[in-house]
Design a protein around this motif. Sequence first.
Motif, PDB file in Angstrom:
ATOM      1  N   SER A  53       0.714  -1.481  -0.157  1.00  0.00           N
ATOM      2  CA  SER A  53       0.315  -0.022  -0.272  1.00  0.00           C
ATOM      3  C   SER A  53       0.747   1.032  -0.136  1.00  0.00           C
ATOM      4  CB  SER A  53      -0.745  -0.062   1.096  1.00  0.00           C
ATOM      5  OG  SER A  53      -0.355  -0.164   2.010  1.00  0.00           O
ATOM      6  N   ARG A  54       1.937   1.378   0.208  1.00  0.00           N
ATOM      7  CA  ARG A  54       3.248   2.528   0.369  1.00  0.00           C
ATOM      8  C   ARG A  54       2.746   3.039  -1.104  1.00  0.00           C
ATOM      9  NH1 ARG A  54       8.090   1.493  -2.000  1.00  0.00           N
ATOM     10  NH2 ARG A  54       8.925  -0.455  -2.115  1.00  0.00           N
ATOM     11  N   PRO A  55       2.506   4.548  -1.014  1.00  0.00           N
ATOM     12  CA  PRO A  55       3.227   5.193  -2.154  1.00  0.00           C
ATOM     13  C   PRO A  55       4.338   4.617  -3.517  1.00  0.00           C
ATOM     14  CG  PRO A  55       2.837   6.518  -0.138  1.00  0.00           C
ATOM     15  CD  PRO A  55       3.282   5.408  -0.390  1.00  0.00           C
ATOM     16  N   GLY A  56       4.138   4.446  -4.788  1.00  0.00           N
ATOM     17  CA  GLY A  56       5.390   3.717  -5.379  1.00  0.00           C
ATOM     18  C   GLY A  56       5.495   2.746  -5.605  1.00  0.00           C
ATOM     19  N   SER A  57       5.129   1.386  -4.567  1.00  0.00           N
ATOM     20  CA  SER A  57       5.874   0.164  -4.304  1.00  0.00           C
ATOM     21  C   SER A  57       4.003  -0.405  -5.541  1.00  0.00           C
ATOM     22  CB  SER A  57       4.393   0.108  -3.488  1.00  0.00           C
ATOM     23  OG  SER A  57       4.555  -1.601  -3.646  1.00  0.00           O
ATOM     24  N   PRO A  58       5.283  -1.040  -6.386  1.00  0.00           N
ATOM     25  CA  PRO A  58       5.097  -1.826  -7.277  1.00  0.00           C
ATOM     26  C   PRO A  58       3.617  -3.356  -6.978  1.00  0.00           C
ATOM     27  CG  PRO A  58       6.880  -2.461  -7.787  1.00  0.00           C
ATOM     28  CD  PRO A  58       6.932  -1.754  -5.681  1.00  0.00           C
ATOM     29  N   THR A  59       2.690  -2.775  -8.172  1.00  0.00           N
ATOM     30  CA  THR A  59       1.735  -3.812  -7.997  1.00  0.00           C
ATOM     31  C   THR A  59       2.025  -5.333  -8.246  1.00  0.00           C
ATOM     32  OG1 THR A  59       1.141  -3.842 -10.608  1.00  0.00           O
ATOM     33  CG2 THR A  59       0.746  -2.350  -8.947  1.00  0.00           C
ATOM     34  N   PRO A  60       0.878  -6.260  -7.716  1.00  0.00           N
ATOM     35  CA  PRO A  60       1.653  -7.621  -8.033  1.00  0.00           C
ATOM     36  C   PRO A  60       1.427  -7.819  -9.146  1.00  0.00           C
ATOM     37  CG  PRO A  60      -0.796  -7.379  -6.146  1.00  0.00           C
ATOM     38  CD  PRO A  60      -0.676  -5.965  -6.588  1.00  0.00           C
ATOM     39  N   TRP A  61       0.518  -7.745 -10.344  1.00  0.00           N
ATOM     40  CA  TRP A  61       0.902  -7.846 -11.713  1.00  0.00           C
ATOM     41  C   TRP A  61       2.561  -7.723 -12.147  1.00  0.00           C
ATOM     42  CZ3 TRP A  61      -3.792  -5.560  -9.773  1.00  0.00           C
ATOM     43  CH2 TRP A  61      -3.438  -4.782  -9.737  1.00  0.00           C
ATOM     44  N   GLN A  62       2.574  -6.103 -11.403  1.00  0.00           N
ATOM     45  CA  GLN A  62       4.262  -5.919 -12.180  1.00  0.00           C
ATOM     46  C   GLN A  62       5.418  -6.764 -11.357  1.00  0.00           C
ATOM     47  OE1 GLN A  62       3.525  -1.825 -10.665  1.00  0.00           O
ATOM     48  NE2 GLN A  62       3.709  -0.707 -12.249  1.00  0.00           N
ATOM     49  N   TYR A  63       5.027  -7.247  -9.452  1.00  0.00           N
ATOM     50  CA  TYR A  63       6.236  -7.964  -9.142  1.00  0.00           C
ATOM     51  C   TYR A  63       6.010  -9.242 -10.232  1.00  0.00           C
ATOM     52  CZ  TYR A  63       7.529  -5.727  -4.842  1.00  0.00           C
ATOM     53  OH  TYR A  63       7.953  -4.472  -4.347  1.00  0.00           O
ATOM     54  N   HIS A  64       4.823  -9.812 -11.000  1.00  0.00           N
ATOM     55  CA  HIS A  64       4.535 -11.022 -11.838  1.00  0.00           C
ATOM     56  C   HIS A  64       6.064 -10.121 -12.708  1.00  0.00           C
ATOM     57  CE1 HIS A  64       2.905 -13.762 -14.437  1.00  0.00           C
ATOM     58  NE2 HIS A  64       3.420 -14.223 -13.229  1.00  0.00           N
ATOM     59  N   ASP A  65       5.400  -9.895 -13.147  1.00  0.00           N
ATOM     60  CA  ASP A  65       6.583  -9.619 -14.903  1.00  0.00           C
ATOM     61  C   ASP A  65       7.742  -9.461 -14.187  1.00  0.00           C
ATOM     62  OD1 ASP A  65       6.688  -8.443 -17.364  1.00  0.00           O
ATOM     63  OD2 ASP A  65       7.257  -6.935 -16.916  1.00  0.00           O
ATOM     64  N   HIS A 135       3.662 -12.986  -0.097  1.00  0.00           N
ATOM     65  CA  HIS A 135       2.220 -12.079  -0.631  1.00  0.00           C
ATOM     66  C   HIS A 135       1.535 -11.302  -0.888  1.00  0.00           C
ATOM     67  CE1 HIS A 135       3.396 -11.918   4.210  1.00  0.00           C
ATOM     68  NE2 HIS A 135       2.430 -11.361   3.761  1.00  0.00           N
ATOM     69  N   SER A 136       2.506 -10.565  -0.839  1.00  0.00           N
ATOM     70  CA  SER A 136       2.321  -8.970  -0.661  1.00  0.00           C
ATOM     71  C   SER A 136       2.969  -8.559  -1.810  1.00  0.00           C
ATOM     72  CB  SER A 136       3.035  -8.292   0.277  1.00  0.00           C
ATOM     73  OG  SER A 136       4.500  -8.127   0.506  1.00  0.00           O
ATOM     74  N   VAL A 137       3.599  -9.701  -2.446  1.00  0.00           N
ATOM     75  CA  VAL A 137       3.938  -9.671  -4.143  1.00  0.00           C
ATOM     76  C   VAL A 137       3.062  -9.858  -4.990  1.00  0.00           C
ATOM     77  CG1 VAL A 137       6.585  -8.470  -3.372  1.00  0.00           C
ATOM     78  CG2 VAL A 137       5.714 -11.083  -4.071  1.00  0.00           C
ATOM     79  N   GLY A 138       1.990 -10.474  -4.067  1.00  0.00           N
ATOM     80  CA  GLY A 138       1.163 -11.745  -5.521  1.00  0.00           C
ATOM     81  C   GLY A 138       1.398 -13.222  -5.733  1.00  0.00           C
ATOM     82  N   ILE A 139       2.403 -13.081  -4.651  1.00  0.00           N
ATOM     83  CA  ILE A 139       2.998 -14.428  -4.319  1.00  0.00           C
ATOM     84  C   ILE A 139       1.378 -15.753  -3.670  1.00  0.00           C
ATOM     85  CG2 ILE A 139       4.145 -16.724  -4.209  1.00  0.00           C
ATOM     86  CD1 ILE A 139       6.557 -15.236  -4.811  1.00  0.00           C
TER      87      ILE A 139
END
Length: 141
Positions: A53-65, A135-139
């Motif tokens: 939730s922090r400003p500028g944090s990548p989204t889970p789909w950006q982490y996935h990429d 989990h915070s990066v979408g895994i």
Amino acid sequence: MIEDRARYVDSALRLGAADAVGFDLADIVFDPRTLLKCMFGCADWGKGPTCPSRPGSPTPWQYHDMLSRYQWGIIVHAPDKKTSQRISLAIEREAFLDGYHFAFSLSDCGLCEPCAGCATGEPCRFPKMARPAFHSVGIDV
């Protein structure tokens, strides 16, 4: 590659991990719904320096990429978050020095007790060492 993975597993165990196993990235399940567990299941939502939730944090789909460009890794299980983080950072450094220049660890941050960002709203004391949780990066763990 398989030899390196086994060597890092051995290093993790030697450094105090209760268990460590290698995996292929194809074995990892990415699911953006993990963000819901963070949003509605974590008391630290919006507070921690590695929080999605922090400003500028990548989204889970950006982490996935980003993470899909890796081929393999190891999972470290330790008795507590601080030990897990210490071991993960040591393995990350070892891999970097071995020529894996994009080595990156994920670990539910346990550097401070309590977390400076979560407990007091202060800036992170160790921004170069803090790492996001799986989990915070979408895994889906």
